[in-house]
Scaffold this motif. Structure first.
Motif, PDB file in Angstrom:
ATOM      1  N   LYS A  59       0.772  -1.444  -0.092  1.00  0.00           N
ATOM      2  CA  LYS A  59       0.050   0.135   0.077  1.00  0.00           C
ATOM      3  C   LYS A  59       0.804   1.297  -0.002  1.00  0.00           C
ATOM      4  CE  LYS A  59      -3.631   2.423   2.403  1.00  0.00           C
ATOM      5  NZ  LYS A  59      -4.404   2.326   3.488  1.00  0.00           N
ATOM      6  N   ALA A  60       1.968   1.320   1.010  1.00  0.00           N
ATOM      7  CA  ALA A  60       2.722   2.434   0.993  1.00  0.00           C
ATOM      8  C   ALA A  60       3.601   2.740  -0.383  1.00  0.00           C
ATOM      9  CB  ALA A  60       3.582   2.195   2.090  1.00  0.00           C
ATOM     10  N   LEU A  61       3.951   1.500  -1.155  1.00  0.00           N
ATOM     11  CA  LEU A  61       4.658   1.441  -2.326  1.00  0.00           C
ATOM     12  C   LEU A  61       3.928   2.239  -3.233  1.00  0.00           C
ATOM     13  CD1 LEU A  61       7.235   0.671  -3.727  1.00  0.00           C
ATOM     14  CD2 LEU A  61       5.984  -1.637  -4.146  1.00  0.00           C
ATOM     15  N   SER A  62       2.579   1.626  -3.508  1.00  0.00           N
ATOM     16  CA  SER A  62       1.914   2.238  -4.616  1.00  0.00           C
ATOM     17  C   SER A  62       1.654   3.616  -4.204  1.00  0.00           C
ATOM     18  CB  SER A  62       0.388   1.583  -4.233  1.00  0.00           C
ATOM     19  OG  SER A  62       0.524   0.199  -4.742  1.00  0.00           O
ATOM     20  N   GLN A  63       1.433   4.082  -3.044  1.00  0.00           N
ATOM     21  CA  GLN A  63       1.309   5.602  -2.874  1.00  0.00           C
ATOM     22  C   GLN A  63       2.581   6.405  -3.269  1.00  0.00           C
ATOM     23  OE1 GLN A  63      -1.793   7.019  -1.993  1.00  0.00           O
ATOM     24  NE2 GLN A  63      -0.872   9.009  -1.869  1.00  0.00           N
ATOM     25  N   LEU A  64       3.519   5.861  -2.771  1.00  0.00           N
ATOM     26  CA  LEU A  64       4.781   6.363  -3.157  1.00  0.00           C
ATOM     27  C   LEU A  64       5.127   6.541  -4.745  1.00  0.00           C
ATOM     28  CD1 LEU A  64       7.930   7.446  -2.258  1.00  0.00           C
ATOM     29  CD2 LEU A  64       8.629   5.298  -2.339  1.00  0.00           C
ATOM     30  N   ILE A  65       4.663   5.587  -5.571  1.00  0.00           N
ATOM     31  CA  ILE A  65       4.988   5.397  -6.985  1.00  0.00           C
ATOM     32  C   ILE A  65       4.008   6.604  -7.412  1.00  0.00           C
ATOM     33  CG2 ILE A  65       4.503   4.261  -8.944  1.00  0.00           C
ATOM     34  CD1 ILE A  65       5.677   1.796  -7.576  1.00  0.00           C
ATOM     35  N   LEU A  66       2.811   6.670  -6.979  1.00  0.00           N
ATOM     36  CA  LEU A  66       1.930   7.653  -7.624  1.00  0.00           C
ATOM     37  C   LEU A  66       2.371   9.135  -7.310  1.00  0.00           C
ATOM     38  CD1 LEU A  66      -1.536   6.413  -6.599  1.00  0.00           C
ATOM     39  CD2 LEU A  66      -0.788   6.820  -8.742  1.00  0.00           C
ATOM     40  N   GLN A  67       2.937   9.242  -6.053  1.00  0.00           N
ATOM     41  CA  GLN A  67       3.561  10.648  -5.841  1.00  0.00           C
ATOM     42  C   GLN A  67       4.681  10.755  -6.504  1.00  0.00           C
ATOM     43  OE1 GLN A  67       3.747  10.406  -1.803  1.00  0.00           O
ATOM     44  NE2 GLN A  67       1.526  10.788  -1.565  1.00  0.00           N
ATOM     45  N   THR A  68       5.675   9.828  -7.055  1.00  0.00           N
ATOM     46  CA  THR A  68       6.704  10.097  -7.432  1.00  0.00           C
ATOM     47  C   THR A  68       6.563  10.329  -9.002  1.00  0.00           C
ATOM     48  OG1 THR A  68       7.898   8.577  -6.132  1.00  0.00           O
ATOM     49  CG2 THR A  68       9.038   9.202  -8.080  1.00  0.00           C
ATOM     50  N   GLU A  69       5.408   9.750  -9.481  1.00  0.00           N
ATOM     51  CA  GLU A  69       5.056   9.814 -10.850  1.00  0.00           C
ATOM     52  C   GLU A  69       4.648  11.402 -11.223  1.00  0.00           C
ATOM     53  OE1 GLU A  69       2.134   6.814 -11.517  1.00  0.00           O
ATOM     54  OE2 GLU A  69       3.834   5.511 -12.570  1.00  0.00           O
ATOM     55  N   ARG A  70       4.099  12.169 -10.110  1.00  0.00           N
ATOM     56  CA  ARG A  70       3.702  13.328 -10.390  1.00  0.00           C
ATOM     57  C   ARG A  70       4.539  14.512 -10.313  1.00  0.00           C
ATOM     58  NH1 ARG A  70      -0.757  12.703  -5.741  1.00  0.00           N
ATOM     59  NH2 ARG A  70      -2.501  11.329  -6.970  1.00  0.00           N
ATOM     60  N   THR A  74       9.897  13.357 -13.699  1.00  0.00           N
ATOM     61  CA  THR A  74       9.783  12.079 -13.885  1.00  0.00           C
ATOM     62  C   THR A  74       9.458  11.561 -15.227  1.00  0.00           C
ATOM     63  OG1 THR A  74       9.365  11.603 -11.352  1.00  0.00           O
ATOM     64  CG2 THR A  74       8.862  10.021 -12.694  1.00  0.00           C
ATOM     65  N   ARG A  75       9.935  10.609 -15.783  1.00  0.00           N
ATOM     66  CA  ARG A  75       9.333  10.210 -16.965  1.00  0.00           C
ATOM     67  C   ARG A  75       8.548   8.992 -16.684  1.00  0.00           C
ATOM     68  NH1 ARG A  75      12.802  11.778 -21.949  1.00  0.00           N
ATOM     69  NH2 ARG A  75      13.374  13.810 -21.335  1.00  0.00           N
ATOM     70  N   GLN A  76       9.107   7.957 -15.953  1.00  0.00           N
ATOM     71  CA  GLN A  76       8.406   6.660 -15.433  1.00  0.00           C
ATOM     72  C   GLN A  76       9.028   6.223 -14.406  1.00  0.00           C
ATOM     73  OE1 GLN A  76       9.153   4.077 -18.995  1.00  0.00           O
ATOM     74  NE2 GLN A  76       8.444   5.352 -20.461  1.00  0.00           N
ATOM     75  N   VAL A  77       8.009   5.319 -13.737  1.00  0.00           N
ATOM     76  CA  VAL A  77       8.350   4.756 -12.493  1.00  0.00           C
ATOM     77  C   VAL A  77       7.893   3.145 -12.412  1.00  0.00           C
ATOM     78  CG1 VAL A  77       7.985   4.687  -9.865  1.00  0.00           C
ATOM     79  CG2 VAL A  77       8.123   7.077 -11.295  1.00  0.00           C
ATOM     80  N   PHE A  78       8.801   2.263 -12.131  1.00  0.00           N
ATOM     81  CA  PHE A  78       8.507   0.842 -11.946  1.00  0.00           C
ATOM     82  C   PHE A  78       9.138   0.090 -11.004  1.00  0.00           C
ATOM     83  CE2 PHE A  78      11.220   1.995 -15.645  1.00  0.00           C
ATOM     84  CZ  PHE A  78      12.303   1.174 -15.439  1.00  0.00           C
ATOM     85  N   VAL A  79       8.531  -1.029 -10.343  1.00  0.00           N
ATOM     86  CA  VAL A  79       9.070  -1.600  -9.495  1.00  0.00           C
ATOM     87  C   VAL A  79       9.485  -2.929 -10.244  1.00  0.00           C
ATOM     88  CG1 VAL A  79       8.458  -3.085  -7.456  1.00  0.00           C
ATOM     89  CG2 VAL A  79       7.513  -0.927  -7.805  1.00  0.00           C
ATOM     90  N   LEU A  80      10.859  -3.241  -9.780  1.00  0.00           N
ATOM     91  CA  LEU A  80      11.355  -4.411 -10.465  1.00  0.00           C
ATOM     92  C   LEU A  80      10.972  -5.588  -9.827  1.00  0.00           C
ATOM     93  CD1 LEU A  80      15.181  -2.829 -11.574  1.00  0.00           C
ATOM     94  CD2 LEU A  80      12.901  -3.425 -12.824  1.00  0.00           C
ATOM     95  N   ASP A  81      10.723  -6.540 -10.581  1.00  0.00           N
ATOM     96  CA  ASP A  81      10.468  -8.050  -9.862  1.00  0.00           C
ATOM     97  C   ASP A  81      11.648  -8.485  -9.579  1.00  0.00           C
ATOM     98  OD1 ASP A  81       9.603 -10.763  -9.538  1.00  0.00           O
ATOM     99  OD2 ASP A  81       8.254 -10.818 -10.997  1.00  0.00           O
ATOM    100  N   GLY A  82      11.987  -9.185  -8.589  1.00  0.00           N
ATOM    101  CA  GLY A  82      13.484  -9.735  -8.382  1.00  0.00           C
ATOM    102  C   GLY A  82      13.552 -11.120  -9.149  1.00  0.00           C
ATOM    103  N   GLU A  83      12.620 -11.609  -9.441  1.00  0.00           N
ATOM    104  CA  GLU A  83      12.530 -12.966 -10.479  1.00  0.00           C
ATOM    105  C   GLU A  83      12.892 -12.488 -11.809  1.00  0.00           C
ATOM    106  OE1 GLU A  83       9.391 -15.465  -9.730  1.00  0.00           O
ATOM    107  OE2 GLU A  83       9.698 -15.560  -7.432  1.00  0.00           O
ATOM    108  N   LYS A  84      12.601 -11.367 -12.153  1.00  0.00           N
ATOM    109  CA  LYS A  84      12.546 -10.946 -13.880  1.00  0.00           C
ATOM    110  C   LYS A  84      13.708  -9.987 -13.998  1.00  0.00           C
ATOM    111  CE  LYS A  84       7.729 -12.082 -14.243  1.00  0.00           C
ATOM    112  NZ  LYS A  84       6.376 -11.684 -14.596  1.00  0.00           N
ATOM    113  N   SER A  85      14.573  -9.822 -12.841  1.00  0.00           N
ATOM    114  CA  SER A  85      15.500  -8.552 -13.146  1.00  0.00           C
ATOM    115  C   SER A  85      16.686  -9.144 -12.708  1.00  0.00           C
ATOM    116  CB  SER A  85      15.027  -7.485 -12.270  1.00  0.00           C
ATOM    117  OG  SER A  85      15.058  -7.614 -11.139  1.00  0.00           O
TER     118      SER A  85
END
Length: 190
Positions: A59-70, A74-85
């Motif tokens: 929940k806190a992560l989603s809020q942080l991403i929304l605020q960072t995107e504003r 900022t051009r793009q924000v994304f969370v990296l999946d540990g298994e796919k990165s």
């Protein structure tokens, strides 16, 4: 109840002065402790990549991403999946050594595939590149030795494979009417 876990966030931002301060102060104002932070160039000279490691619930992560995107930088924000990165860190470690423990230290370095990049009569400096878990395990092996200095870069990461969905999105458009570029004047409103 959601638990806090380690998250790696990648931000693509405008390459201009003050961007890092704006992003890190946003994290601070929201009460996030930054575990590691790296900034690097990208294949586009107008864009920098900021990789941030934090501990957070979803929940806190989603809020942080929304605020960072504003943020307008900022051009793009994304969370990296540990298994796919792919995540890597660089460690430089200076350890006290002498003729009595030098072979033990070389053996540890050999097991972890660390390089000995400096050798003096009273110390050795190791270089190790790897996943954060590997760096942690390597450091644990030196718990009984005298560490003189240590420098660790923090995580830098990319997703595996070809072009990913987050990279295919068009960059955030510059809102010139709302936010003029530095050095330009706001148009007069009538």
């Amino acid at each position: 109840m959601e638990t806090n876990k380690r998250r790696v966030i990648s931000l693509l931002v405008d390459n201009q002065s003050g961007v890092l301060a704006r992003v890190s102060s946003l994290f601070c104002r929201r009460g996030f402790n930054i575990d590691s932070l790296t900034v690097s160039a990208t294949n586009d000279p107008a864009v920098s990549r900021i990789t941030v490691t934090i501990t957070s619930d979803e929940k806190a992560l989603s809020q942080l991403i929304l605020q960072t995107e504003r943020l307008e930088v900022t051009r793009q924000v994304f969370v990296l999946d540990g298994e796919k990165s792919l995540e890597r860190e660089l460690l430089l470690l200076k350890v006290a050594s002498d003729v009595h423990n030098r072979s033990e230290l070389r053996e540890i370095a050999s097991i972890y595939k660390a390089k000995i990049i400096d050798l003096s009569p009273d110390s050795m400096v190791f270089e190790l590149i790897g996943k954060p878990d590997k760096i942690d395990a390597f450091l644990k092996m030196f718990a009984d030795y005298k560490i003189l200095e240590q420098c660790r870069t923090g995580v830098t990461a990319l997703e595996r494979g070809g072009m990913h969905q987050h990279m295919q999105k068009p960059p955030q458009e510059v809102r010139e009417a709302q936010l003029p570029l530095p050095g330009t004047h706001c148009p007069e409103r009538t």
